[in-house]
Design a protein around this motif. Sequence first.
Motif, mmCIF file in Angstrom:
data_model
loop_
_atom_site.group_PDB
_atom_site.id
_atom_site.type_symbol
_atom_site.label_atom_id
_atom_site.label_comp_id
_atom_site.label_asym_id
_atom_site.label_seq_id
_atom_site.Cartn_x
_atom_site.Cartn_y
_atom_site.Cartn_z
ATOM 1 N N GLN A 119 0.835 -1.203 0.000
ATOM 2 C CA GLN A 119 0.000 0.000 0.000
ATOM 3 C C GLN A 119 0.871 1.256 0.000
ATOM 4 N N LEU A 120 1.892 1.266 0.834
ATOM 5 C CA LEU A 120 2.792 2.412 0.866
ATOM 6 C C LEU A 120 3.609 2.494 -0.415
ATOM 7 N N CYS A 121 3.934 1.343 -0.989
ATOM 8 C CA CYS A 121 4.672 1.324 -2.258
ATOM 9 C C CYS A 121 3.893 2.093 -3.330
ATOM 10 N N TRP A 122 2.566 1.888 -3.396
ATOM 11 C CA TRP A 122 1.765 2.599 -4.385
ATOM 12 C C TRP A 122 1.775 4.106 -4.108
ATOM 13 N N CYS A 123 1.635 4.467 -2.848
ATOM 14 C CA CYS A 123 1.644 5.889 -2.500
ATOM 15 C C CYS A 123 2.968 6.539 -2.894
ATOM 16 N N LEU A 124 4.075 5.856 -2.654
ATOM 17 C CA LEU A 124 5.389 6.404 -2.983
ATOM 18 C C LEU A 124 5.633 6.405 -4.483
ATOM 19 N N SER A 125 5.073 5.404 -5.179
ATOM 20 C CA SER A 125 5.280 5.340 -6.632
ATOM 21 C C SER A 125 4.608 6.508 -7.343
ATOM 22 N N CYS A 126 3.628 7.114 -6.690
ATOM 23 C CA CYS A 126 2.933 8.242 -7.291
ATOM 24 C C CYS A 126 3.706 9.549 -7.146
ATOM 25 N N ILE A 127 4.786 9.538 -6.366
ATOM 26 C CA ILE A 127 5.635 10.732 -6.296
ATOM 27 C C ILE A 127 7.028 10.454 -6.864
ATOM 28 N N CYS A 128 7.286 9.197 -7.219
ATOM 29 C CA CYS A 128 8.563 8.837 -7.832
ATOM 30 C C CYS A 128 8.430 8.928 -9.354
ATOM 31 N N THR A 129 9.525 9.197 -10.037
ATOM 32 C CA THR A 129 9.469 9.343 -11.496
ATOM 33 C C THR A 129 10.162 8.170 -12.191
ATOM 34 N N MET A 130 9.751 7.904 -13.405
ATOM 35 C CA MET A 130 10.347 6.832 -14.192
ATOM 36 C C MET A 130 11.825 7.085 -14.508
ATOM 37 N N PRO A 131 12.216 8.303 -14.877
ATOM 38 C CA PRO A 131 13.650 8.539 -15.109
ATOM 39 C C PRO A 131 14.498 8.248 -13.878
ATOM 40 N N ARG A 132 13.964 8.571 -12.686
ATOM 41 C CA ARG A 132 14.715 8.299 -11.448
ATOM 42 C C ARG A 132 14.972 6.804 -11.288
ATOM 43 N N LEU A 133 13.975 5.991 -11.576
ATOM 44 C CA LEU A 133 14.125 4.544 -11.442
ATOM 45 C C LEU A 133 15.024 3.972 -12.536
ATOM 46 N N ALA A 134 14.902 4.510 -13.734
ATOM 47 C CA ALA A 134 15.676 3.989 -14.861
ATOM 48 C C ALA A 134 17.169 4.197 -14.697
ATOM 49 N N HIS A 135 17.553 5.160 -13.878
ATOM 50 C CA HIS A 135 18.975 5.447 -13.687
ATOM 51 C C HIS A 135 19.600 4.630 -12.555
ATOM 52 N N LEU A 136 18.788 3.851 -11.849
ATOM 53 C CA LEU A 136 19.329 3.068 -10.743
ATOM 54 C C LEU A 136 20.230 1.956 -11.276
ATOM 55 N N PRO A 137 21.422 1.804 -10.722
ATOM 56 C CA PRO A 137 22.361 0.792 -11.233
ATOM 57 C C PRO A 137 21.851 -0.636 -11.078
ATOM 58 N N TYR A 139 18.794 -1.688 -11.441
ATOM 59 C CA TYR A 139 17.878 -1.963 -12.552
ATOM 60 C C TYR A 139 18.663 -2.223 -13.831
ATOM 61 N N LYS A 140 19.644 -1.409 -14.090
ATOM 62 C CA LYS A 140 20.437 -1.576 -15.305
ATOM 63 C C LYS A 140 21.133 -2.936 -15.315
ATOM 64 N N GLU A 141 21.654 -3.332 -14.160
ATOM 65 C CA GLU A 141 22.383 -4.598 -14.090
ATOM 66 C C GLU A 141 21.461 -5.795 -14.289
ATOM 67 N N LYS A 142 20.293 -5.775 -13.631
ATOM 68 C CA LYS A 142 19.398 -6.925 -13.677
ATOM 69 C C LYS A 142 18.603 -7.035 -14.971
ATOM 70 N N SER A 143 18.469 -5.918 -15.695
ATOM 71 C CA SER A 143 17.653 -5.936 -16.899
ATOM 72 C C SER A 143 18.466 -6.023 -18.188
ATOM 73 N N LYS A 144 19.790 -5.968 -18.082
ATOM 74 C CA LYS A 144 20.616 -5.879 -19.287
ATOM 75 C C LYS A 144 20.483 -7.081 -20.211
ATOM 76 N N ASP A 145 20.163 -8.254 -19.661
ATOM 77 C CA ASP A 145 20.068 -9.459 -20.480
ATOM 78 C C ASP A 145 18.625 -9.878 -20.736
ATOM 79 N N LEU A 146 17.667 -9.025 -20.373
ATOM 80 C CA LEU A 146 16.253 -9.367 -20.531
ATOM 81 C C LEU A 146 15.664 -8.698 -21.759
ATOM 82 N N LYS A 147 14.911 -9.469 -22.521
ATOM 83 C CA LYS A 147 14.215 -8.913 -23.679
ATOM 84 C C LYS A 147 12.941 -8.205 -23.243
ATOM 85 N N ASP A 148 12.174 -8.860 -22.397
ATOM 86 C CA ASP A 148 10.950 -8.280 -21.853
ATOM 87 C C ASP A 148 11.155 -8.040 -20.361
ATOM 88 N N ILE A 149 11.126 -6.801 -19.954
ATOM 89 C CA ILE A 149 11.426 -6.429 -18.566
ATOM 90 C C ILE A 149 10.136 -6.366 -17.753
#
Length: 371
Positions: A119-137, A139-149
């Motif tokens: 529930q709190l995750c949803w509340c926080l996700s509404c003030i967090c931005t996609m660019p902020r998440l996309a720059h997290l190392p 995410y980059k490491e775990k998604s680099k070998d995935l076709k569908d993320i």
Amino acid sequence: MFKKIRPLFFNKHLYRSLSMHAKHAKGKEFQKRIFSGIQPTGAIHLGNYLGAISQWVKLQNNNEEVVLSIVDLHSMTLRHDPKQLSENILHMTATLLGCGINPDKVTLFQQSTVPEHTQLCWCLSCICTMPRLAHLPQYKEKSKDLKDIPLGLFIYPVLQAADILAYKATHVPVGEDQVQQIQLAQDLARMFNSRFGNTFPEPHTLITGTEFARLRSLRDPQKKMSKSDPDPKSRICMTDNPDEIVRNIKKAVTDFTSEVTYDLEKRPGVSNLISIHSFVTNKSIEEICLEAENMNTGKYKLMVAEAVVSYLKPIQDQIQQYYSDPGYLMQVLQDGKVKARNICSSNLEEVEYKLGLRINIKEKKQIKVQT
């Protein structure tokens, strides 16, 4: 019912950091509270124990308020086996208890049974931005070998932040290489406080690194020991049988020098074995090198293996004893769930009022219902 296992060391700098940051948190009128989580994926290895679990035991035994979560929801960010996950949750509970975690002194629970996290995750996700998440190392490491993320993999750092902020935790134990993982929780706490009023403490990282916490892979001493390494011979797991421990240590990569000397830069493989030996025997590196003065690395590996087997035996017996009683493990998690919700339910209620999700009747003179 069970004998407690006491680790042999603790980071002497940890409490200095804890006291300093607790004073800052107290200034904001937040109760000092420590939160940490561990995923129920794979067996715990010696590096996990040295760098995290043994530190939690020390905090617990020093009467700190500690909240520990088996973060099963994080285990679903990538494809998983449902039956294996449920088994891993019980095994992780048994492992933590066997390593010395006392459910009477800490709050130990299963993340998914406490709905306030999501529930709190949803509340926080509404003030967090996609660019902020996309720059997290991470995410980059775990998604680099995935076709569908999966979406869960993208937003899991927000859930990680919610895990911490749901308890208004003031401190989060991390290794020196994990500090950046807490930065999003700090940012979101500041953002929420700025928009909706002082609600969350800004959680501080509690560095738990020690000379033993960065154990290297037995197969590649340039990398950390990791449970995600596809080669099982790269690590020593807390539940490995003696034959597996001896095999893995005998196959540990060293170098072409026969003598046993400690040099992290020039001889990382041998130095890693010496570090392991030092921990399980409580002997200094100097003492060990002196004892092994007339040994070649082949014979020394057998000495290390024997010491590790001897050290892990009582812990393994404890883990197996707990694991053989699933009813008791389930009761521990149930009790922990109640304790966790007693802490975080009121915190979430405060968040919901500040976001306008709950109506405070006392503040409303009249509520008009439109038909």
